[in-house]
Design a protein around this motif. Structure first.
Motif, mmCIF file in Angstrom:
data_model
loop_
_atom_site.group_PDB
_atom_site.id
_atom_site.type_symbol
_atom_site.label_atom_id
_atom_site.label_comp_id
_atom_site.label_asym_id
_atom_site.label_seq_id
_atom_site.Cartn_x
_atom_site.Cartn_y
_atom_site.Cartn_z
ATOM 1 N N GLN B 147 34.498 32.962 50.179
ATOM 2 C CA GLN B 147 33.980 33.005 48.816
ATOM 3 C C GLN B 147 33.208 34.299 48.577
ATOM 4 O OE1 GLN B 147 31.925 29.397 47.999
ATOM 5 N NE2 GLN B 147 31.188 30.105 46.010
ATOM 6 N N ASN B 148 33.326 34.862 47.375
ATOM 7 C CA ASN B 148 32.614 36.086 46.996
ATOM 8 C C ASN B 148 32.806 37.190 48.038
ATOM 9 O OD1 ASN B 148 30.497 33.602 46.144
ATOM 10 N ND2 ASN B 148 31.162 34.972 44.511
ATOM 11 N N ASP B 149 34.039 37.397 48.453
ATOM 12 C CA ASP B 149 34.335 38.410 49.474
ATOM 13 C C ASP B 149 33.970 39.808 48.966
ATOM 14 O OD1 ASP B 149 36.844 37.924 47.769
ATOM 15 O OD2 ASP B 149 37.190 39.889 48.687
ATOM 16 N N GLU B 150 33.594 40.655 49.890
ATOM 17 C CA GLU B 150 33.057 41.969 49.525
ATOM 18 C C GLU B 150 34.075 42.890 48.855
ATOM 19 O OE1 GLU B 150 31.104 43.855 52.750
ATOM 20 O OE2 GLU B 150 29.618 42.267 52.971
ATOM 21 N N ARG B 151 35.347 42.679 49.182
ATOM 22 C CA ARG B 151 36.373 43.581 48.645
ATOM 23 C C ARG B 151 36.913 43.121 47.283
ATOM 24 N NH1 ARG B 151 38.400 46.804 52.957
ATOM 25 N NH2 ARG B 151 37.490 46.125 54.907
ATOM 26 N N GLY B 152 36.490 41.987 46.836
ATOM 27 C CA GLY B 152 36.966 41.491 45.534
ATOM 28 C C GLY B 152 38.373 40.931 45.583
ATOM 29 N N ILE B 153 38.808 40.554 46.788
ATOM 30 C CA ILE B 153 40.178 40.032 46.925
ATOM 31 C C ILE B 153 40.348 38.750 46.106
ATOM 32 C CG2 ILE B 153 41.856 39.067 48.580
ATOM 33 C CD1 ILE B 153 40.647 41.060 50.633
ATOM 34 N N GLY B 154 39.297 37.920 46.106
ATOM 35 C CA GLY B 154 39.351 36.669 45.338
ATOM 36 C C GLY B 154 39.568 36.936 43.855
ATOM 37 N N VAL B 155 38.887 37.962 43.353
ATOM 38 C CA VAL B 155 39.039 38.303 41.929
ATOM 39 C C VAL B 155 40.465 38.799 41.658
ATOM 40 C CG1 VAL B 155 38.203 39.794 40.070
ATOM 41 C CG2 VAL B 155 36.597 38.843 41.711
ATOM 42 N N ILE B 156 40.980 39.603 42.570
ATOM 43 C CA ILE B 156 42.350 40.120 42.391
ATOM 44 C C ILE B 156 43.356 38.965 42.416
ATOM 45 C CG2 ILE B 156 44.158 41.562 43.422
ATOM 46 C CD1 ILE B 156 41.879 43.459 44.330
ATOM 47 N N ILE B 157 43.146 38.016 43.338
ATOM 48 C CA ILE B 157 44.041 36.853 43.400
ATOM 49 C C ILE B 157 43.978 36.076 42.076
ATOM 50 C CG2 ILE B 157 44.391 34.586 44.494
ATOM 51 C CD1 ILE B 157 43.565 35.933 47.160
ATOM 52 N N LEU B 158 42.770 35.903 41.578
ATOM 53 C CA LEU B 158 42.621 35.175 40.304
ATOM 54 C C LEU B 158 43.268 35.939 39.145
ATOM 55 C CD1 LEU B 158 39.015 33.766 40.611
ATOM 56 C CD2 LEU B 158 41.052 32.442 40.067
ATOM 57 N N GLN B 159 43.066 37.240 39.133
ATOM 58 C CA GLN B 159 43.694 38.053 38.083
ATOM 59 C C GLN B 159 45.216 37.952 38.159
ATOM 60 O OE1 GLN B 159 42.566 39.637 35.562
ATOM 61 N NE2 GLN B 159 40.377 39.940 35.912
ATOM 62 N N LEU B 160 45.702 38.027 39.379
ATOM 63 C CA LEU B 160 47.150 37.941 39.589
ATOM 64 C C LEU B 160 47.668 36.596 39.094
ATOM 65 C CD1 LEU B 160 49.487 39.524 40.894
ATOM 66 C CD2 LEU B 160 48.960 38.405 43.037
ATOM 67 N N TRP B 161 46.968 35.543 39.439
ATOM 68 C CA TRP B 161 47.354 34.180 39.052
ATOM 69 C C TRP B 161 47.361 34.037 37.527
ATOM 70 C CZ3 TRP B 161 44.608 30.238 36.544
ATOM 71 C CH2 TRP B 161 45.170 28.957 36.649
ATOM 72 N N LYS B 162 46.368 34.642 36.919
ATOM 73 C CA LYS B 162 46.211 34.497 35.469
ATOM 74 C C LYS B 162 47.118 35.462 34.694
ATOM 75 C CE LYS B 162 43.852 33.241 31.706
ATOM 76 N NZ LYS B 162 44.216 31.981 31.105
ATOM 77 N N GLN B 163 47.269 36.690 35.200
ATOM 78 C CA GLN B 163 47.955 37.722 34.419
ATOM 79 C C GLN B 163 49.438 37.852 34.714
ATOM 80 O OE1 GLN B 163 46.274 38.887 32.090
ATOM 81 N NE2 GLN B 163 44.205 39.505 32.644
ATOM 82 N N ALA B 212 52.776 45.590 29.577
ATOM 83 C CA ALA B 212 52.144 44.640 30.504
ATOM 84 C C ALA B 212 51.014 45.321 31.270
ATOM 85 C CB ALA B 212 53.188 44.093 31.472
ATOM 86 N N LEU B 213 51.278 46.533 31.756
ATOM 87 C CA LEU B 213 50.244 47.252 32.516
ATOM 88 C C LEU B 213 49.006 47.504 31.659
ATOM 89 C CD1 LEU B 213 52.381 49.904 34.455
ATOM 90 C CD2 LEU B 213 51.087 48.031 35.462
ATOM 91 N N VAL B 214 49.232 47.966 30.436
ATOM 92 C CA VAL B 214 48.114 48.310 29.548
ATOM 93 C C VAL B 214 47.271 47.068 29.249
ATOM 94 C CG1 VAL B 214 47.573 48.971 27.157
ATOM 95 C CG2 VAL B 214 49.159 50.357 28.505
ATOM 96 N N ILE B 215 47.946 45.995 28.857
ATOM 97 C CA ILE B 215 47.196 44.801 28.434
ATOM 98 C C ILE B 215 46.473 44.161 29.624
ATOM 99 C CG2 ILE B 215 47.420 42.496 27.411
ATOM 100 C CD1 ILE B 215 49.754 43.725 25.740
ATOM 101 N N ILE B 216 47.144 44.108 30.768
ATOM 102 C CA ILE B 216 46.509 43.502 31.942
ATOM 103 C C ILE B 216 45.343 44.378 32.424
ATOM 104 C CG2 ILE B 216 46.836 42.781 34.349
ATOM 105 C CD1 ILE B 216 49.729 42.050 33.563
ATOM 106 N N PHE B 217 45.560 45.682 32.403
ATOM 107 C CA PHE B 217 44.498 46.595 32.843
ATOM 108 C C PHE B 217 43.249 46.412 31.982
ATOM 109 C CE2 PHE B 217 42.083 50.496 32.894
ATOM 110 C CZ PHE B 217 42.112 50.893 34.223
ATOM 111 N N ILE B 218 43.444 46.385 30.679
ATOM 112 C CA ILE B 218 42.293 46.266 29.770
ATOM 113 C C ILE B 218 41.576 44.929 29.999
ATOM 114 C CG2 ILE B 218 41.613 46.047 27.331
ATOM 115 C CD1 ILE B 218 43.866 48.091 26.722
ATOM 116 N N GLY B 219 42.387 43.864 30.151
ATOM 117 C CA GLY B 219 41.800 42.539 30.383
ATOM 118 C C GLY B 219 41.025 42.488 31.689
#
Lengths: 359, 286
Positions: B147-163, B212-219
């Motif tokens: 949880q709350n890993d230092e590299r932000g992998i969890g956030v990237i996984i969540l972004q990937l899942w959502k976006q 897709a890149l633009v919208i996901i990047f901004i989000g």
């Protein structure tokens, strides 16, 4: 000069679920030959072409190109190139880039690519259009780009999937001749798919007529037109008057008297009829107008509809008894016939064909 | 005869749509700009000053946030597109069950980010399902801290899942618009599968890819909820940082500086990503 067959289709079948699209088809094509696969929609001609191109794998049978079994070889490694009905030009590439696309894939040297590009562009008269995108070209020009792209590949066999069907009649006529000229000058083997019988008759060395996935007849355009094997071919190729008939009398080895709904008449055939009950046909242009009926195979009928076509006139006529179906005769020249007019005509016995009662 | 259009009438007709957009976007941007130079100060005197800009420009914490958000936004958008492409190609031709699978894949679009983050944290927490499972099958003896890993992998996984479903939506449409004959022609002309992708599919879907890149990047650059719940605690995302400086010290004007920088970052970053994508596709096509 190669002597072996450019292409051999050996008992090839393919089904889609329960639908048998190609059913035990076999034929051979000689190098440099122009073959047409002709048939109505859904007869399996495009499927067969895609089997030859490698886009489908047959359920059974073999496909040989220049004697080598290519049944399982993917399209990108076959010595064939396809011209698609939709032209299938890459919309994001210029005409030049479209033409050399395949050559780049085959890793042909740039100087050779450039030379081929110049050569085929000249042949299809597209030298001035090379930097344009396909969307900037007319239908006829796009068709020529597709042809140039296929020719640049120098494949042994070029497959044409109804390439002229999107062109208007006049352009179709023009491109048809251009294609034939190019095929003859390049000497490539052409497998051409069409449902247009006049196109098939005009362009082909050999026509293969398909119906419900099976070959109905293979022959030269003249054979197919003049000696249709069965009712389907007689009906599909050109216009034919087809009647159910009964052999009433055998005169000699090749002459018969048949009885039909339009009356009794003589028929001559090298091939004897296969049964007493069969179909006979004759072409509208076989009828010869006469002044008065004189005897055998002479008929009198009434014109129901007359269609003037410039160099000929099509007549839809009915026998006076009224019980016979209407049929068509064609007269040369510009003689007009009023509706309801009485016409006498003669059908030469040699023009009446026996048809196999298979279809 | 061609009718001459009245420019006033055209403007009037466009006003309800465009006017509203200009008003809403413009109001926010103008508000942020004027706040960043000292006006509309809710916690002190208002007046022109560049001190807020000076403070933020010299803030090490801000630049760290930018670096972190750049990483998250870039990786999220690129990975989402990379994951979506094969799926879009798979769904190009309908097959039995494809509509169901496609709907399932797009389900995250309907789940709010906060809910997704909460579920994810439950899943990877110290006593969460994943740790329990790994211990049950004997791969680990003690729970791992994910949880709350230092590299932000969890956030990237969540972004990937959502976006990713969003990228899939855009790319599926673009891929389906490519005619069968075009791809068959490429194959017929000697292009194997990857060459067909590089030379035909990628160039013809470039616009959707860029969108897709633009919208996901901004989000992803402006993400707050994933970061707060599942992100690392040693570094902030830009939005998190913006909230902190406003909340901790009532620094509305400082937060406005960060907001303007975030908008510029989103614009420049997304356009740069789109340009890079175009260059990569063009290079692959050659």
């Amino acid at each position: 000069m190669k002597t072996m067959n450019a292409l051999t289709i050996d008992h090839v079948s393919l089904s889609f679920d329960d639908f048998r699209a190609v059913d035990d088809v076999s034929f051979s094509v000689k190098t440099g030959e122009f073959i047409t696969l002709l048939g109505p929609s859904g007869c399996g001609k495009t499927t067969l072409l895609k089997l030859i191109g490698g886009f489908y794998q047959p359920d059974s049978g073999k496909i040989l190109i220049d004697g080598s079994d290519v049944t399982k070889v993917p399209p990108e490694r076959r010595d064939t190139t396809m011209c698609f009905q939709s032209y299938a030009l890459f919309p994001h590439l210029t005409v030049a880039e479209n033409i050399v696309f395949g050559l780049k894939q085959k890793k042909i040297r740039k100087d050779v690519r450039d030379e081929r590009l110049r050569e085929v562009a000249r042949q299809v008269a597209l030298e001035t259009q090379l930097s344009k995108l396909p969307s900037m070209l007319s239908g006829g020009q796009q068709q020529r780009v597709a042809l140039a792209r296929a020719m640049a590949m120098r494949s042994g066999i070029i497959l044409f999937d109804e390439p002229l069907s999107n062109l208007d009649a006049k352009l179709r006529d023009q491109v048809r001749f251009e294609m034939l000229q190019l095929q003859k000058s390049h000497g490539f083997t052409a497998i051409y798919v069409t449902h247009d019988q006049s196109e098939a008759l005009a362009m082909s060395d050999t026509i293969i007529v398909l119906n419900r996935g099976r070959i109905e007849q293979i022959g030269t355009p003249d054979e197919i037109y003049k000696k249709p094997k069965n009712r389907f071919i007689a009906d599909f190729i050109g216009t034919a008057n087809i009647f159910e008939a009964r052999i009433a009398e055998k005169i000699d080895g090749r002459r018969y008297i048949v009885e039909t709904s339009m009356g009794r008449f003589a028929a001559e055939s090298e091939n004897p009829p296969q049964s007493d009950k069969l179909f006979v046909c004759w072409r509208p242009e076989d009828a010869v107008l006469t002044n008065t009926p004189r005897g055998e195979n002479d008929f009198v009928s009434h014109v129901e509809v007359s269609v003037y076509q410039g160099n000929k006139t099509d007549l839809l006529v009915r026998m006076p008894e009224g019980h016979a179906p209407t049929f068509r005769i064609q007269t040369a020249g510009t003689v007009r016939h009023a509706d309801g007019a009485r016409v006498s005509f003669h059908i030469p016995a040699g023009c009446v064909k026996f048809l196999e009662a298979t279809s | 005869m061609k009718e001459k259009s009245d420019p006033w009438l055209v403007a009037l007709l466009l006003l309800p749509g465009c006017g509203l957009i200009v008003l809403l976007v413009g109001a926010v941007v103008v508000m942020a700009v004027v706040q960043s130079v000292g006006y509309f100060n809710f916690a002190g005197e208002s007046g022109f000053t560049l001190s807020h800009w000076k403070d933020q420009m010299s803030s090490h914490r801000l630049w760290r946030s930018f670096g972190y958000s750049l990483k998250i936004a870039t990786l999220s958008s690129v990975l989402s597109v990379l994951a979506a492409y094969p799926l879009a190609l798979w769904f190009r031709k309908p097959f039995k069950g494809s509509a169901f699978i496609s709907s399932l894949l797009k389900a995250p679009l309907l789940v709010h980010g906060l809910v997704a983050a909460f579920l994810y944290v439950n899943f990877i927490s110290f006593n969460g399902f994943l740790n329990q499972l790994l211990m049950f099958i004997g791969l680990i003896h003690d729970p791992i801290r994910m949880q709350n890993d230092e590299r932000g992998i969890g956030v990237i996984i969540l972004q990937l899942w959502k976006q990713m479903p969003f990228a899939l939506l855009l790319l599926t449409g673009a891929v389906q618009a490519i005619g069968d004959d075009i791809l068959l022609a490429a194959q017929d002309l000697g292009a194997p599968a990857f060459a067909r992708f590089r030379k035909v599919i990628a160039p013809l879907t470039l616009k959707s890819l860029q969108a897709a890149l633009v919208i996901i990047f901004i989000g992803a650059a402006g993400d707050y909820s994933f970061q707060v719940i599942a992100g690392p605690v040693n570094v902030n995302s830009i939005t998190q940082y913006m909230y902190i400086i406003q909340n901790e010290s009532g620094g509305w004007n400082q937060a406005a500086v960060v907001a303007i920088m975030l908008m510029a970052f989103s614009l420049v970053g997304s356009l740069a990503l789109a340009a890079i994508a175009q260059a990569v596709v063009k290079r692959g096509q050659a």
